[in-house]
Motif scaffolding. Sequence first.
Motif, mmCIF file in Angstrom:
data_model
loop_
_atom_site.group_PDB
_atom_site.id
_atom_site.type_symbol
_atom_site.label_atom_id
_atom_site.label_comp_id
_atom_site.label_asym_id
_atom_site.label_seq_id
_atom_site.Cartn_x
_atom_site.Cartn_y
_atom_site.Cartn_z
ATOM 1 N N VAL A 1 42.831 34.508 55.388
ATOM 2 C CA VAL A 1 42.715 33.173 55.978
ATOM 3 C C VAL A 1 41.934 33.259 57.292
ATOM 4 O O VAL A 1 42.295 34.017 58.189
ATOM 5 C CB VAL A 1 44.103 32.551 56.216
ATOM 6 N N VAL A 2 40.852 32.484 57.355
ATOM 7 C CA VAL A 2 39.929 32.553 58.482
ATOM 8 C C VAL A 2 40.232 31.441 59.495
ATOM 9 O O VAL A 2 40.490 30.297 59.116
ATOM 10 C CB VAL A 2 38.475 32.408 57.974
ATOM 11 N N PHE A 3 40.203 31.805 60.774
ATOM 12 C CA PHE A 3 40.397 30.852 61.873
ATOM 13 C C PHE A 3 39.185 30.904 62.791
ATOM 14 O O PHE A 3 38.668 31.983 63.068
ATOM 15 C CB PHE A 3 41.641 31.210 62.693
ATOM 16 N N GLN B 1 43.806 36.163 59.178
ATOM 17 C CA GLN B 1 45.129 36.627 58.775
ATOM 18 C C GLN B 1 45.060 37.117 57.335
ATOM 19 O O GLN B 1 44.675 36.370 56.434
ATOM 20 C CB GLN B 1 46.182 35.512 58.893
ATOM 21 N N GLY C 1 40.318 31.855 52.246
ATOM 22 C CA GLY C 1 40.731 30.489 52.518
ATOM 23 C C GLY C 1 40.724 30.175 53.998
ATOM 24 O O GLY C 1 40.238 30.956 54.819
ATOM 25 N N GLY C 2 41.282 29.034 54.318
ATOM 26 C CA GLY C 2 41.318 28.582 55.705
ATOM 27 C C GLY C 2 39.977 28.009 56.123
ATOM 28 O O GLY C 2 39.309 27.338 55.330
ATOM 29 N N ASN C 3 39.579 28.325 57.349
ATOM 30 C CA ASN C 3 38.341 27.771 57.893
ATOM 31 C C ASN C 3 37.173 28.672 57.507
ATOM 32 O O ASN C 3 36.634 29.418 58.320
ATOM 33 C CB ASN C 3 38.486 27.676 59.415
ATOM 34 N N VAL C 4 36.791 28.593 56.237
ATOM 35 C CA VAL C 4 35.799 29.521 55.695
ATOM 36 C C VAL C 4 34.682 28.735 55.010
ATOM 37 O O VAL C 4 34.926 27.697 54.396
ATOM 38 C CB VAL C 4 36.484 30.525 54.726
#
Lengths: 164, 500
Positions: free
Chosen positions: B402-404, B366, B328-331
């Motif tokens: 979670v990707v940033f 994360q 999830g996140g910026n993926v």
Amino acid sequence: MLSDVSLRQAPWSQEVALETMGAHAAQRGPLLPVLHALQERFGFVDARAVPLVAKALNVSRADVYGVLTFYSDLRSSLPGRVRVQVCRGEACQAVGGHALAEHATRSLGVDFGGTAVDGSVTLDEVFCLGNCALGPTVTVNGRLRGRVHAAELDALVADGGVLA
Amino acid sequence: MGADEVAAAIEAEAVRRGVVVQVVRNGSRGMMWLEPLVEVVTANGRVAYGPVTPRDVAALFEAGFLGGGAHELGHGDTDQIPWLAQQDRLTFARVGVVDPLSAQDYEGHGGLVALRRALVMTPAQICDEVTESGLRGRGGAGFPVGVKWRTVLDAVDLPKFVACNADEGDSGTFADRMLMEGDPFMLIEGMVIAGIAVGAHEGFVYVRSEYPDAVAALAAAIAAAYKAGWLGPRVLGSDYGFDLEIRVGAGAYICGEETAMLESLEGKRGVVRAKPPLPALEGLFGKPTVVNNVLSLASVLVVLARGAQFYRDFGVGRSRGTQVFQLGGNVGRGGIVETAFGITLGQMLERFGGGTASGRPIRAVQVGGPLGAYLPPARFDLPLDYEAFAAAGAMLGHGGIVVFDDTVDMAVQARFAMEFCAAESCGKCTPCRVGAVRGVEVIDRIVAGRDVAAGVVLLEDLLELMAEGSLCAMGGLTPMPVRSVLQYFPEDLDRSEGTP
């Protein structure tokens, strides 16, 4: 449940409150289900319900008040007609969640946890709606929406949660 | 994402064209990057189209999508989409495939095999088989499921309870939700089996209020299971009885901690309990209680249906079987990735993640929710298994990733970890309740550039105190993301040089 609380609220009535509570009295550990049920019926848990619940479940008023104020979903006052939740979790932060949160407070004119003075809208923060691959995520009147940025949020609020 | 509108548009367009279609609202395949995904059952299997908006529907009809016709949104046979084909979908085998509320569909796709087997085994045999499979609790702590069950089985006090922790509050995790919405019977079957294994006849599922759709799906499935005789006084016609009830949380993250969840189930504030006593011996209403996460209970079905050895053969070291990871996140291509333990974080991000959604480079990932470490690309060599992550000062947790991208300010993330802890602490123990507030203040002073060196020493001291002195994982693990920022991204905290 969270969905559409604002659409179903009934005016306070002790009779209705007792009847609502009665449906859950036989459950084990009934306090949380009872408070949920009252909130679903009236839109929030009225202070007048606290002594009734205490008496019905044979717990102290302090116990009821303690639970009522511990859980952020349980409300002690009437929410706005449109209810907006903005996810503040990390996965939404990674895709512009901070900016969306700022926009929400600015455009709706309320802080998180607040209701507009005219009763039009309540804005809440929520930590994760489980839509982490499609953030930023919001709910409007209980409906989950992903990939919501400033413009989409404005449109959703205007339409009460339904996408044009 | 507007799937309701797409479904309505398809039905309306079909009526307009005089075509008969049956629209089934199945759960998601977990390919969030293709949602809303429409699958058409054709003579050649299921053909995928996505992401579909209501505006695309007329064009899809024109392209003959009901027969699997070519269209720019088409992806061919769903099962052959590489992103899906490369996974080991054991627990999630039915999710997105079946009609979630069809008991017939469930049985037709391998449901009840495990329960039928459990009904002819002794409780001890079930516990042994689960232990042998190597299955560990999927909620985050990774405790062996079979060992926990055995403890409850051996407890003498009655009655006993099964409590499913479906309070999936970690940001970046959504597997429990997808399973409850996409295959709710699986959780029900898992809970009945847990009941048989420990001698419990009553179960509770504690679902967070943020998941109203999961609550609705599960409630409907429980009603259907009673009707079909899978729950009630005679489970599948046997002498064994099991009752199941849903309880809805009320927006407290801490109720994902097992003892706080038990308090909440009892109708109290979600304040953690000191351990011991273990919930296995004195849990719900003071009685022996199995507390398991949704995925743990669902994975038991794979173990019993296909054997401990089959499950064990997936994975590495002491991390056996599959883990349902959540990207999830910026993926670029986020969603559910169920795969055997052991592939590296880098492989996960490369094979499945497809970079960031923004197209910018990845700066941090994360893993394991808000209490997990932030890892830089230099640590993408870490294999996804419990021990390797623990050794690196990180954790797998519930499998959220979670990707940033490189626009992230890691000082903000470190501060948020403390803010979150301050907001969600139950307040019982001082290191967590007060430490988190002090943590925010110290980080603010460091970022403001006021006596940075002393501030970092103070912060490290505070982190040690919280980690060692807190009652539960909330205060105990909040230091983990903060420490990882200190370790891997110190330049974001110390702005005394370079940044104006």
